[in-house]
Design an enzyme around this catalytic site. Structure first.
Site, PDB file in Angstrom:
ATOM      1  N   SER A 119      38.673  34.396  41.795  1.00  0.00           N
ATOM      2  CA  SER A 119      37.806  33.453  41.099  1.00  0.00           C
ATOM      3  C   SER A 119      38.250  32.013  41.339  1.00  0.00           C
ATOM      4  O   SER A 119      37.473  31.087  41.136  1.00  0.00           O
ATOM      5  CB  SER A 119      37.862  33.741  39.594  1.00  0.00           C
ATOM      6  OG  SER A 119      39.199  33.653  39.148  1.00  0.00           O
ATOM      7  N   HIS A 166      46.704  35.090  38.718  1.00  0.00           N
ATOM      8  CA  HIS A 166      47.139  33.747  38.335  1.00  0.00           C
ATOM      9  C   HIS A 166      48.559  33.775  37.746  1.00  0.00           C
ATOM     10  O   HIS A 166      49.243  32.761  37.746  1.00  0.00           O
ATOM     11  CB  HIS A 166      46.212  33.156  37.265  1.00  0.00           C
ATOM     12  CG  HIS A 166      44.940  32.561  37.789  1.00  0.00           C
ATOM     13  ND1 HIS A 166      43.948  33.312  38.352  1.00  0.00           N
ATOM     14  CD2 HIS A 166      44.506  31.267  37.816  1.00  0.00           C
ATOM     15  CE1 HIS A 166      42.944  32.515  38.698  1.00  0.00           C
ATOM     16  NE2 HIS A 166      43.261  31.271  38.385  1.00  0.00           N
TER      17      HIS A 166
HETATM   18  N1  DGL Z   1      42.915  35.735  38.953  1.00  0.00           N
HETATM   19  C1  DGL Z   1      42.006  36.567  38.284  1.00  0.00           C
HETATM   20  C2  DGL Z   1      42.551  37.893  37.898  1.00  0.00           C
HETATM   21  O1  DGL Z   1      43.449  38.352  38.577  1.00  0.00           O
HETATM   22  C3  DGL Z   1      40.962  36.048  37.389  1.00  0.00           C
HETATM   23  C4  DGL Z   1      41.208  34.987  36.443  1.00  0.00           C
HETATM   24  C5  DGL Z   1      39.900  34.548  35.851  1.00  0.00           C
HETATM   25  O2  DGL Z   1      39.062  34.082  36.600  1.00  0.00           O
HETATM   26  O3  DGL Z   1      39.722  34.690  34.638  1.00  0.00           O
HETATM   27  O4  DGL Z   1      42.124  38.512  36.969  1.00  0.00           O
END
Ligand code: DGL
Length: 267
Positions: free
Chosen positions: A13, A189
């Site tokens: 995302s 993240h």
């Molecule tokens: N990096 C993402 C994950 O691994 C999504 C974070 C998001 O867009 O809320 O879930």
């Protein structure tokens, strides 16, 4: 030198998938990658299955049709948890999710059978990690915690400050109280927060991040399928759905990545 020189597609995302890209490039320096960051629609973690699946299909279609990717890494836990089974039904190229490799590593790591999982609201409420852990080991105890404030903190670059430490302590305290010895970072993240998380958890809890777990899996799978590119150094092209400058700055500051090719696309 040749092999399959087509690029590997990878999407998230936003900036979270960079943690996966870094691990992939360490293991597969000869590969080229197309990284898609859906920065115009982040966060995914508060959205429902239908929306996340639609976004994921749009992105994978773009990567397959316009960039002829030879394989695809869903470097987003939310998309892996909510959309992966649908993607598998549509596409014939090798697809990799971030949930499975982390689950397997966590089960090898735990000694007391008490595993914590943190992720976005959508990932946690999908139960994807809990189900995958229990499917492989019916005795494991799984303690889940949604951490909705972590993604905006990372996107903002607040990875090591007092606010982040306080938020981490709120989210992690209930898991520590359950005496977990292993914690899965169920969001790409979160590896940016590892120093803060480890500081709070101490040495008795092992931290499993999905980024390095999936990178290992992709590297060994491409080798065994004879799909590796035979060249010394591959390239990375970035596609984003919002401000390219902001993305490039984050990549430079947080992962030391000099972004040379970046383009804004609309789907
Ligand atoms: N990096 C993402 C994950 O691994 C999504 C974070 C998001 O867009 O809320 O879930």
């Amino acid at each position: 030198m040749s092999g399959d020189r087509r690029p590997i597609g990878i999407f998230d995302s936003g900036v979270g998938g960079l943690t996966v890209l870094v691990e992939l490039r360490k293991r597969l320096p000869g590969e080229s990658f197309i990284y898609f960051g859906d920065t115009g629609r982040v966060p995914y973690g508060i959205k429902g299955k239908e929306t996340v699946t639609r976004y994921s299909i749009e992105i994978v279609n773009h990567l397959v049709v316009s960039h002829d990717v030879k394989a695809l890494v869903v470097a987003c836990n939310t998309a892996s948890a909510l959309a992966f089974s649908d993607l598998k039904k549509i596409y014939r190229i090798p697809l990799y999710d971030v949930v499975t490799p982390a689950v397997e590593r966590a089960l090898k790591a735990t000694k007391n059978g008490r595993v914590g999982v943190i992720g976005t609201r959508s990932t946690i409420s999908s139960g994807a990690y809990r189900d995958a852990l229990r499917l492989r080991n019916g005795k494991v105890r799984v303690y889940q915690q949604a951490c909705p404030l972590f993604v905006p903190l990372v996107e903002e670059g607040w990875v090591e400050n007092e606010v982040t430490r306080m938020v981490a302590s709120e989210y992690l305290s209930p898991l520590v109280a359950q005496r977990i010895d292993t914690l899965i970072l169920g969001c790409t993240h979160y590896p940016f927060l590892i120093p803060v998380l480890k500081q709070f958890l101490g040495p008795s809890v092992q931290v499993i991040d999905s980024a390095s777990s999936v990178a290992e899996e992709v590297a060994s799978s491409l080798t065994s399928h004879g799909m590796k590119a035979k060249r010394r150094r591959g390239r990375v092209k970035y596609l984003v759905t919002d401000d390219p400058e902001r993305f490039a700055e984050f990549a430079r500051e947080r992962v030391g990545e000099v972004v040379e090719e970046i383009e804004r696309v609309s789907l």
